[in-house]
Design a protein around this motif. Structure first.
Motif, PDB file in Angstrom:
ATOM      1  N   UNK A   1       0.920  -1.202  -0.030  1.00  0.00           N
ATOM      2  CA  UNK A   1       0.055   0.032   0.019  1.00  0.00           C
ATOM      3  C   UNK A   1       0.759   1.254   0.051  1.00  0.00           C
ATOM      4  N   UNK A   2       1.885   1.357   1.041  1.00  0.00           N
ATOM      5  CA  UNK A   2       2.752   2.545   0.835  1.00  0.00           C
ATOM      6  C   UNK A   2       3.412   2.421  -0.359  1.00  0.00           C
ATOM      7  N   UNK A   3       4.143   1.458  -1.144  1.00  0.00           N
ATOM      8  CA  UNK A   3       4.599   1.570  -2.365  1.00  0.00           C
ATOM      9  C   UNK A   3       3.692   2.200  -3.374  1.00  0.00           C
ATOM     10  N   UNK A   4       2.482   1.802  -3.444  1.00  0.00           N
ATOM     11  CA  UNK A   4       1.390   2.281  -4.391  1.00  0.00           C
ATOM     12  C   UNK A   4       1.284   3.809  -4.014  1.00  0.00           C
ATOM     13  N   UNK A   5       1.198   4.214  -3.067  1.00  0.00           N
ATOM     14  CA  UNK A   5       1.027   5.524  -2.619  1.00  0.00           C
ATOM     15  C   UNK A   5       2.176   6.430  -3.101  1.00  0.00           C
ATOM     16  N   UNK A   6       3.294   5.950  -2.911  1.00  0.00           N
ATOM     17  CA  UNK A   6       4.413   6.432  -3.208  1.00  0.00           C
ATOM     18  C   UNK A   6       4.420   6.710  -4.882  1.00  0.00           C
ATOM     19  N   UNK A   7       3.955   5.690  -5.568  1.00  0.00           N
ATOM     20  CA  UNK A   7       4.271   5.633  -7.230  1.00  0.00           C
ATOM     21  C   UNK A   7       3.201   6.899  -7.495  1.00  0.00           C
ATOM     22  N   UNK A   8       1.901   6.995  -6.927  1.00  0.00           N
ATOM     23  CA  UNK A   8       1.060   7.832  -7.222  1.00  0.00           C
ATOM     24  C   UNK A   8       1.558   9.306  -6.791  1.00  0.00           C
ATOM     25  N   UNK A   9       2.280   9.422  -5.647  1.00  0.00           N
ATOM     26  CA  UNK A   9       2.710  10.626  -5.402  1.00  0.00           C
ATOM     27  C   UNK A   9       3.908  11.102  -6.237  1.00  0.00           C
ATOM     28  N   UNK A  10       4.638  10.290  -6.947  1.00  0.00           N
ATOM     29  CA  UNK A  10       5.834  10.577  -7.704  1.00  0.00           C
ATOM     30  C   UNK A  10       5.113  10.928  -9.034  1.00  0.00           C
ATOM     31  N   UNK A  11       4.003  10.290  -9.519  1.00  0.00           N
ATOM     32  CA  UNK A  11       3.505  10.828 -10.816  1.00  0.00           C
ATOM     33  C   UNK A  11       2.944  12.047 -10.583  1.00  0.00           C
ATOM     34  N   UNK A  12       2.069  12.177  -9.547  1.00  0.00           N
ATOM     35  CA  UNK A  12       1.718  13.739  -9.386  1.00  0.00           C
ATOM     36  C   UNK A  12       3.057  14.673  -9.273  1.00  0.00           C
ATOM     37  N   UNK A  13       3.876  14.338  -8.621  1.00  0.00           N
ATOM     38  CA  UNK A  13       5.176  15.226  -8.700  1.00  0.00           C
ATOM     39  C   UNK A  13       5.603  15.521  -9.785  1.00  0.00           C
ATOM     40  N   UNK A  14       5.699  14.635 -11.019  1.00  0.00           N
ATOM     41  CA  UNK A  14       6.230  14.618 -12.265  1.00  0.00           C
ATOM     42  C   UNK A  14       5.629  15.593 -12.951  1.00  0.00           C
ATOM     43  N   UNK A  15       4.171  15.652 -12.936  1.00  0.00           N
ATOM     44  CA  UNK A  15       3.188  16.043 -13.735  1.00  0.00           C
ATOM     45  C   UNK A  15       3.220  17.986 -13.223  1.00  0.00           C
ATOM     46  N   UNK A  16       3.365  17.873 -11.772  1.00  0.00           N
ATOM     47  CA  UNK A  16       3.229  19.265 -11.117  1.00  0.00           C
ATOM     48  C   UNK A  16       4.511  20.038 -11.627  1.00  0.00           C
ATOM     49  N   UNK A  17       5.508  19.268 -11.854  1.00  0.00           N
ATOM     50  CA  UNK A  17       6.931  19.766 -12.064  1.00  0.00           C
ATOM     51  C   UNK A  17       6.776  20.245 -13.607  1.00  0.00           C
ATOM     52  N   UNK A  18       6.076  19.435 -14.337  1.00  0.00           N
ATOM     53  CA  UNK A  18       5.982  19.836 -15.884  1.00  0.00           C
ATOM     54  C   UNK A  18       4.917  21.360 -15.869  1.00  0.00           C
ATOM     55  N   UNK A  19       4.010  21.337 -15.021  1.00  0.00           N
ATOM     56  CA  UNK A  19       2.973  22.336 -14.730  1.00  0.00           C
ATOM     57  C   UNK A  19       3.624  23.520 -14.525  1.00  0.00           C
ATOM     58  N   UNK A  20       4.602  23.692 -13.486  1.00  0.00           N
ATOM     59  CA  UNK A  20       5.340  24.841 -13.212  1.00  0.00           C
ATOM     60  C   UNK A  20       6.214  25.458 -14.185  1.00  0.00           C
ATOM     61  N   UNK A  21       6.783  24.406 -14.869  1.00  0.00           N
ATOM     62  CA  UNK A  21       7.604  24.887 -16.034  1.00  0.00           C
ATOM     63  C   UNK A  21       6.996  25.466 -17.238  1.00  0.00           C
ATOM     64  N   UNK A  22       5.746  24.703 -17.522  1.00  0.00           N
ATOM     65  CA  UNK A  22       4.865  25.089 -18.292  1.00  0.00           C
ATOM     66  C   UNK A  22       4.337  26.803 -18.166  1.00  0.00           C
ATOM     67  N   UNK A  23       4.219  27.052 -17.110  1.00  0.00           N
ATOM     68  CA  UNK A  23       3.580  28.225 -16.487  1.00  0.00           C
ATOM     69  C   UNK A  23       4.904  29.509 -16.551  1.00  0.00           C
ATOM     70  N   UNK A  24       6.044  28.707 -16.029  1.00  0.00           N
ATOM     71  CA  UNK A  24       7.177  29.682 -16.288  1.00  0.00           C
ATOM     72  C   UNK A  24       7.398  30.077 -18.007  1.00  0.00           C
ATOM     73  N   UNK A  25       7.512  29.109 -18.668  1.00  0.00           N
ATOM     74  CA  UNK A  25       7.793  29.227 -20.200  1.00  0.00           C
ATOM     75  C   UNK A  25       6.803  30.117 -20.651  1.00  0.00           C
ATOM     76  N   UNK A  26       5.382  30.121 -20.138  1.00  0.00           N
ATOM     77  CA  UNK A  26       4.440  30.985 -20.598  1.00  0.00           C
ATOM     78  C   UNK A  26       4.578  32.478 -19.983  1.00  0.00           C
ATOM     79  N   UNK A  27       5.511  32.722 -19.183  1.00  0.00           N
ATOM     80  CA  UNK A  27       5.588  33.930 -18.760  1.00  0.00           C
ATOM     81  C   UNK A  27       4.506  34.375 -17.375  1.00  0.00           C
TER      82      UNK A  27
END
Length: 100
Positions: free
Chosen positions: A71-97
């Motif tokens: 269960x903890x491993x699955x939560x960690x995988x979901x959290x990692x996925x969310x962090x990857x996507x949020x990283x992309x989101x932050x960079x996308x906003x930065x690139x858009x000014x």
């Protein structure tokens, strides 16, 4: 579970993470601003955060069962996925000014 099975599972998890990394491409800031802002608001529920804290405490104490470890491993995988996507989101906003 044998050591070999755990090793095979570890390889499968790594491969899955690598596949997601290539699919999401977090270093490419090309997500639309509306999607980026929405994604940055996504959070785990209070119940999930409490569950993580409980499982982490049991892991530190060495009392985690194999089901709880899964269960903890699955939560960690979901959290990692969310962090990857949020990283992309932050960079996308930065690139858009824009700011997050």
């Amino acid at each position: 579970m044998t050591v070999w099975q755990e090793h095979e599972m570890s390889i499968a998890i790594e491969s899955g993470t690598e596949i997601l990394f290539r699919a999401i491409r977090p270093s490419e800031g090309d997500m639309p601003p509306e999607a980026s802002r929405w994604l940055l608001r996504v959070r785990l529920s209070a119940e999930d955060c409490e569950k993580i804290n409980q499982l982490a405490a049991k892991a530190r104490a060495g009392t985690l069962t194999s089901d709880e470890r899964s269960e903890l491993d699955e939560i960690e995988r979901v959290t990692s996925l969310l962090e990857l996507m949020q990283s992309k989101a932050r960079l996308s906003l930065k690139n858009s000014g824009l700011s997050a």
